[in-house]
Design a protein around this motif. Structure first.
Motif, mmCIF file in Angstrom:
data_model
loop_
_atom_site.group_PDB
_atom_site.id
_atom_site.type_symbol
_atom_site.label_atom_id
_atom_site.label_comp_id
_atom_site.label_asym_id
_atom_site.label_seq_id
_atom_site.Cartn_x
_atom_site.Cartn_y
_atom_site.Cartn_z
ATOM 1 N N TYR A 67 -10.901 87.242 42.729
ATOM 2 C CA TYR A 67 -12.041 87.676 41.915
ATOM 3 C C TYR A 67 -12.795 86.414 41.490
ATOM 4 O O TYR A 67 -12.239 85.537 40.802
ATOM 5 N N ASP A 68 -14.071 86.307 41.926
ATOM 6 C CA ASP A 68 -14.897 85.145 41.606
ATOM 7 C C ASP A 68 -15.725 85.426 40.353
ATOM 8 O O ASP A 68 -16.523 86.378 40.316
ATOM 9 N N LEU A 69 -15.506 84.588 39.338
ATOM 10 C CA LEU A 69 -16.164 84.765 38.044
ATOM 11 C C LEU A 69 -17.619 84.295 38.116
ATOM 12 O O LEU A 69 -17.947 83.320 38.803
ATOM 13 N N GLU A 70 -18.471 84.978 37.376
ATOM 14 C CA GLU A 70 -19.873 84.566 37.323
ATOM 15 C C GLU A 70 -20.064 83.399 36.362
ATOM 16 O O GLU A 70 -21.030 82.635 36.484
ATOM 17 N N SER A 71 -19.158 83.237 35.403
ATOM 18 C CA SER A 71 -19.141 82.068 34.509
ATOM 19 C C SER A 71 -17.741 81.488 34.568
ATOM 20 O O SER A 71 -16.753 82.223 34.448
ATOM 21 N N PRO A 72 -17.589 80.168 34.770
ATOM 22 C CA PRO A 72 -16.257 79.594 34.964
ATOM 23 C C PRO A 72 -15.427 79.576 33.680
ATOM 24 O O PRO A 72 -15.949 79.616 32.565
ATOM 25 N N LEU A 73 -14.121 79.515 33.897
ATOM 26 C CA LEU A 73 -13.185 79.238 32.807
ATOM 27 C C LEU A 73 -13.271 77.746 32.515
ATOM 28 O O LEU A 73 -13.250 76.919 33.434
ATOM 29 N N LEU A 74 -13.336 77.385 31.249
ATOM 30 C CA LEU A 74 -13.582 75.998 30.884
ATOM 31 C C LEU A 74 -12.297 75.288 30.478
ATOM 32 O O LEU A 74 -11.419 75.864 29.828
ATOM 33 N N GLN A 75 -12.218 74.043 30.896
ATOM 34 C CA GLN A 75 -11.063 73.210 30.570
ATOM 35 C C GLN A 75 -10.841 73.173 29.060
ATOM 36 O O GLN A 75 -11.776 73.014 28.275
ATOM 37 N N GLY A 76 -9.565 73.386 28.648
ATOM 38 C CA GLY A 76 -9.195 73.279 27.245
ATOM 39 C C GLY A 76 -9.434 74.522 26.417
ATOM 40 O O GLY A 76 -9.006 74.590 25.258
ATOM 41 N N LYS A 77 -10.115 75.517 26.984
ATOM 42 C CA LYS A 77 -10.339 76.767 26.263
ATOM 43 C C LYS A 77 -9.162 77.723 26.530
ATOM 44 O O LYS A 77 -8.587 77.735 27.620
ATOM 45 N N SER A 78 -8.813 78.562 25.566
ATOM 46 C CA SER A 78 -7.752 79.555 25.746
ATOM 47 C C SER A 78 -8.368 80.903 26.106
ATOM 48 O O SER A 78 -9.383 81.306 25.521
ATOM 49 N N TYR A 79 -7.724 81.586 27.056
ATOM 50 C CA TYR A 79 -8.224 82.867 27.544
ATOM 51 C C TYR A 79 -7.086 83.905 27.511
ATOM 52 O O TYR A 79 -5.893 83.567 27.642
ATOM 53 N N VAL A 80 -7.492 85.156 27.376
ATOM 54 C CA VAL A 80 -6.530 86.272 27.400
ATOM 55 C C VAL A 80 -6.947 87.217 28.520
ATOM 56 O O VAL A 80 -8.097 87.682 28.556
ATOM 57 N N PHE A 81 -6.006 87.465 29.428
ATOM 58 C CA PHE A 81 -6.242 88.405 30.525
ATOM 59 C C PHE A 81 -5.318 89.609 30.318
ATOM 60 O O PHE A 81 -4.110 89.447 30.101
ATOM 61 N N SER A 82 -5.876 90.814 30.378
ATOM 62 C CA SER A 82 -5.053 92.021 30.227
ATOM 63 C C SER A 82 -5.529 93.086 31.201
ATOM 64 O O SER A 82 -6.696 93.085 31.628
ATOM 65 N N MET A 83 -4.631 93.976 31.567
ATOM 66 C CA MET A 83 -4.985 95.144 32.378
ATOM 67 C C MET A 83 -3.815 96.118 32.367
ATOM 68 O O MET A 83 -2.686 95.779 32.002
ATOM 69 N N ARG A 84 -4.119 97.328 32.780
ATOM 70 C CA ARG A 84 -3.058 98.321 32.996
ATOM 71 C C ARG A 84 -2.614 98.228 34.448
ATOM 72 O O ARG A 84 -3.443 98.092 35.351
ATOM 73 N N THR A 85 -1.299 98.317 34.673
ATOM 74 C CA THR A 85 -0.758 98.180 36.024
ATOM 75 C C THR A 85 0.233 99.300 36.320
ATOM 76 O O THR A 85 0.862 99.867 35.419
ATOM 77 N N LYS A 86 0.372 99.557 37.600
ATOM 78 C CA LYS A 86 1.368 100.503 38.090
ATOM 79 C C LYS A 86 1.656 100.143 39.539
ATOM 80 O O LYS A 86 0.783 99.624 40.247
ATOM 81 N N ALA A 87 2.892 100.384 40.010
ATOM 82 C CA ALA A 87 3.262 100.063 41.389
ATOM 83 C C ALA A 87 4.185 101.140 41.936
ATOM 84 O O ALA A 87 4.833 101.872 41.182
ATOM 85 N N SER A 88 4.243 101.235 43.260
ATOM 86 C CA SER A 88 5.133 102.219 43.884
ATOM 87 C C SER A 88 6.597 101.845 43.690
ATOM 88 O O SER A 88 7.482 102.702 43.761
ATOM 89 N N SER A 89 6.872 100.580 43.454
ATOM 90 C CA SER A 89 8.196 100.117 43.033
ATOM 91 C C SER A 89 7.981 98.891 42.153
ATOM 92 O O SER A 89 6.975 98.186 42.288
ATOM 93 N N ALA A 90 8.900 98.646 41.265
ATOM 94 C CA ALA A 90 8.715 97.581 40.280
ATOM 95 C C ALA A 90 8.511 96.231 40.964
ATOM 96 O O ALA A 90 9.197 95.904 41.944
ATOM 97 N N VAL A 91 7.578 95.451 40.441
ATOM 98 C CA VAL A 91 7.257 94.169 41.059
ATOM 99 C C VAL A 91 6.731 93.202 39.997
ATOM 100 O O VAL A 91 6.137 93.617 38.998
ATOM 101 N N THR A 92 6.971 91.923 40.215
ATOM 102 C CA THR A 92 6.376 90.851 39.415
ATOM 103 C C THR A 92 5.752 89.854 40.385
ATOM 104 O O THR A 92 6.391 89.465 41.372
ATOM 105 N N PHE A 93 4.505 89.459 40.126
ATOM 106 C CA PHE A 93 3.834 88.556 41.060
ATOM 107 C C PHE A 93 2.940 87.586 40.282
ATOM 108 O O PHE A 93 2.525 87.866 39.148
ATOM 109 N N PRO A 94 2.615 86.427 40.885
ATOM 110 C CA PRO A 94 1.867 85.396 40.157
ATOM 111 C C PRO A 94 0.350 85.605 40.170
ATOM 112 O O PRO A 94 -0.220 86.101 41.137
#
Length: 754
Positions: free
Chosen positions: A180-207
């Motif tokens: 996903y290409d952001l229209e405004s960049p994430l800036l060095q030294g700033k803190s960000y919070v990313f959240s979403m709802r997720t579901k999978a056909s089997s449990a998974v953890t990925f980077p």
């Protein structure tokens, strides 16, 4: 008793038999010298083959049979020759049973059956089929797979989501990626919070990684994303150490379906979402989304799938409609103060049938002087969700109180949450209760109790009626049990497939069958004073090893379905001669219950045939007996053998002694093994064989005589408790080297009527 067995019949080799002394010379065309040590057996050489002692003129349809291992008969060696010389008919100990022919996928292999039939045809010897239906030696894995819970189709949630599908799990996280290409960049030294709802056909953890394309600044240390099989919300906080304009979702080690929704990326403290169309409601993915051109997985916006969880109700009482006789779950205080099984009374139920009735003498001292108890099959523990419902009325209006108990009468708490006010009209009660530590402080609540003498000492003399009682555990899941009707349909189809396959394999040559084996339990009460059928509910620990068709097909329809299938597929696969179908069972000669099992079997046959269609031709009595050195015990045993034959003769059915073999029990009640037997003990067994065979001919009318099958030709190998049938016992008419025994003479004399 023959509840569960392998019936292993291990036979000596031909070479060993020919070298042994006193070998049955009717099956070995050699002359052998008899050592002095066996001179006492010399008289046995004067005996002819067993089947020659049958008076064919007086008993024209009688068949003398032998059970054996099919593969050893097929080999055409000593076992084949012994059977051919001495017997009219053979029964395969195991080869024609369900588990011997049906694998874990339900595929059927009748190769051994085909060869067995071919060998018997060539020898001109008939086969008694054993067995079409039984609860033991079934392929439990396959049969249980037919009635497992069915998966629910995905339910539809609200709105849309992003759906990603990968064909397989690969070696590295980056082997499947979305950008996903952001229209405004994430800036060095700033803190960000990313959240979403997720579901999978089997449990998974990925980077999740971030970077600026082609800048060589990929950030790998961001917390990972987790997805389970139901919707959940993840939230990740991170601080870039350089400016980054791309999010990389790396799920290369996952194969299956992923769903993302409500995606939000904000600078900490801000509400400005940096993800365009993060709710995916606009229907089209913005151009911000992409993937490597060589990655073949798919991604698109679809309607949001819900979590397919449904309410599942599991009964924890039996006979709540009072139509049966079972009262384990229903206890009441009877007039006089004793707690006992609650009365079931005809004609007083809500629909005019039966109901549970509690009688109060009135007056009393306490409201709990008269109580009704609903006793669950298992304890109710904290967080159990229970649904309770019932119909109720009384002859005289009165209130009640509800309590929580452990066992009936073992009080825990004064408020069970189910108090009702009785009127003379039927009312319905239903409530869902979550069990807490007040009701079940030690996980020990198992009973709902109602105090019915409310108003004591002025409580009315009264009758209280309960009907259509349900007590169920409520759970939720993504599967749902098949209905009883669906299970019956699936297993009826499986039974028909099995019987059709067997009838094709035997091609009409096998005209007589154990159509159902060991149906009667030997206990319980069917409501008419007879034993109930075998069932997982009365089998104890053995239930896990067996598959009880009757629990799903029904006590009456079970046998009817099997009989109908046998007659249909026999006729369709070359069957020309009359087909004879037997119900086979053990302990019909029982002394401890005065032959109640034999009486029950006759009763059930009458019930199965009451539809006017089902026809059962005969009864097989197994007779795995023992001679008892205690004279009184032996006399009693012989009396009940006579009673059994009388009961079976009176039934009008063909009668077959289907699995006769014998051991020896000494005065102390201990089974004597072959290695410890004396000559006198062997001779006593011979007399008992003669007694049984003679009584068969004396009591069973000629028109009902099918025959007698000896279950073990030779003494059993092994030791007690091993996989051999009656391991180590002297069950044969021949010893392990095929020497005739005294029992051979006793059997022959019985056939001859001496």
């Amino acid at each position: 008793m023959k509840m569960n067995r392998k019936n292993n019949m291990v036979w000596g080799t031909l070479v060993a038999a020919l070298l042994a002394s006193c070998v049955d010379t009717e099956i070995a065309d050699v002359t052998v010298t008899k050592p002095e040590s066996i001179a006492q057996y010399e008289y046995l050489n004067d005996y002819a083959p067993l089947k020659s002692y049958i008076d064919r003129a007086a008993n024209p349809d009688f068949k003398l049979g032998l059970a054996l291992a099919a593969n050893e008969f097929i080999e055409g060696g000593l076992v084949f020759r012994l059977a051919e010389a001495n017997f009219d008919e053979v029964t395969a100990g195991n080869a024609m049973k369900y588990a011997s022919c049906v694998n874990d996928k339900g595929e059927m292999n009748f190769e051994t059956v085909d060869k067995f039939v071919t060998a018997a045809q060539a020898a001109g010897i008939t086969i008694y089929g054993h067995t079409l239906a039984w609860h033991a030696q079934q392929n439990n894995k396959y049969l249980n797979s037919l009635i497992k819970d069915k998966e629910l189709p995905p339910s539809v949630g609200e709105g849309n989501c992003l759906h990603i599908n990968t064909s397989e799990a690969k070696a590295n996280p980056w082997d499947w990626q979305n950008y996903y290409d952001l229209e405004s960049p994430l800036l060095q030294g700033k803190s960000y919070v990313f959240s979403m709802r997720t579901k999978a056909s089997s449990a998974v953890t990925f980077p999740l990684w971030i970077e600026t394309p082609n800048a060589g600044n990929t950030h790998y240390g961001i917390p990972q994303i987790s997805a389970g099989t139901t919707w959940s919300t993840i939230s990740i906080e991170f601080t870039p150490n350089s400016d980054c304009s791309r999010l990389l979702f790396n799920f290369g080690q996952f194969g299956g379906d992923l769903w993302f929704d409500d995606m939000v990326l904000v600078e900490k403290g801000s509400e400005q979402n940096m993800i365009k169309n993060g709710t995916f409601e606009e229907g089209n993915l913005p151009s911000n989304w992409s993937k490597p051109s060589w990655h073949a997985h798919s991604y698109s916006i679809i309607p949001t799938p819900g979590d397919a969880a449904v309410e599942i109700l599991t009964d924890i009482i039996t006979n709540g409609d009072a139509q049966g006789s079972e009262t384990t779950n229903f206890v009441s205080t009877h007039v006089g103060g004793a707690n006992a099984a609650c009365d079931i009374v005809d004609g007083v139920g809500k629909d005019g049938s039966r109901a549970f009735v509690v009688t109060s003498a009135g007056g009393g001292t306490n409201s709990w002087d008269t109580q009704f108890f609903l006793y669950a099959d298992r304890p109710l523990v904290e967080n159990d969700v229970v649904r309770i419902s019932f119909d109720y009325r009384a002859d005289t209006p009165n209130n009640s109180e509800s309590q929580a108990h452990a066992a009936p009468g073992a009080y825990i708490h004064y408020d069970g949450g189910c108090a009702v006010s009785f009127t003379t009209e039927w009312q319905h009660f239903e409530k869902t209760i979550t069990i807490n530590t007040t009701l079940s402080p030690e996980g020990n609540m198992q009973t709902f109790a109602w105090n019915l003498d409310v108003g004591a000492p002025n409580a009315p003399a009264n009758k209280y009626y309960f009907d259509n009682i349900k007590l169920q555990i409520v759970t939720k899941g993504n599967t749902i049990p098949l209905t009883p009707e669906e299970k019956k349909e699936a297993l009826t189809r499986a039974m028909n497939n099995w019987i059709e396959g067997m009838m094709k394999a035997t091609g009409g040559y096998v005209t007589t069958w154990d159509v159902v084996n060991e149906a009667i339990s030997g206990g319980g009460n069917d409501g008419e004073g007879f034993y109930v059928l075998q069932s997982a509910s009365n089998a104890g620990a053995d239930a896990a090893n067996n598959f009880y068709w009757q629990d799903y097909l029904g006590s009456e329809d079970y046998v009817r379905i099997v009989v109908a299938a046998a007659r249909k597929y026999y006729a369709e696969n070359g069957g020309v001669k009359p087909l004879k179908l037997f119900i086979n069972d053990y302990n019909l000669e029982s002394t401890w219950d005065n032959n109640q099992k034999a009486k029950s079997l006759v009763h059930w046959i009458e019930k199965w045939e009451s539809d006017g269609v089902t026809k059962i031709d005969g009864i097989g009595t197994q007779m795995h007996v023992a001679y008892r050195a205690n004279a009184a015990d032996q006399q009693k045993q012989e009396e009940h053998v006579v009673k059994m034959f009388e009961i079976l003769a009176k039934s009008g059915k063909l009668v077959k002694v289907s699995e006769l073999d014998m051991g020896y029990v000494d005065e102390s009640g201990t089974t004597v093994l072959t290695k410890d037997m004396t000559e006198e003990q062997h001779k006593a067994m011979a007399e008992y064989y003669k007694f049984i065979v003679k009584k068969y001919f004396e009591i069973i009318p000629v028109a009902q005589q099918y025959g007698i099958t000896q279950w073990c030709a030779t003494d059993a190998p092994g030791a007690p408790g091993d996989s051999n049938w009656r391991g180590g016992e002297p069950v044969g008419l021949w010893d392990s080297n095929y020497n005739r025994k005294h029992t051979y003479a006793g059997f022959a004399d019985g056939l001859a009527g001496k």
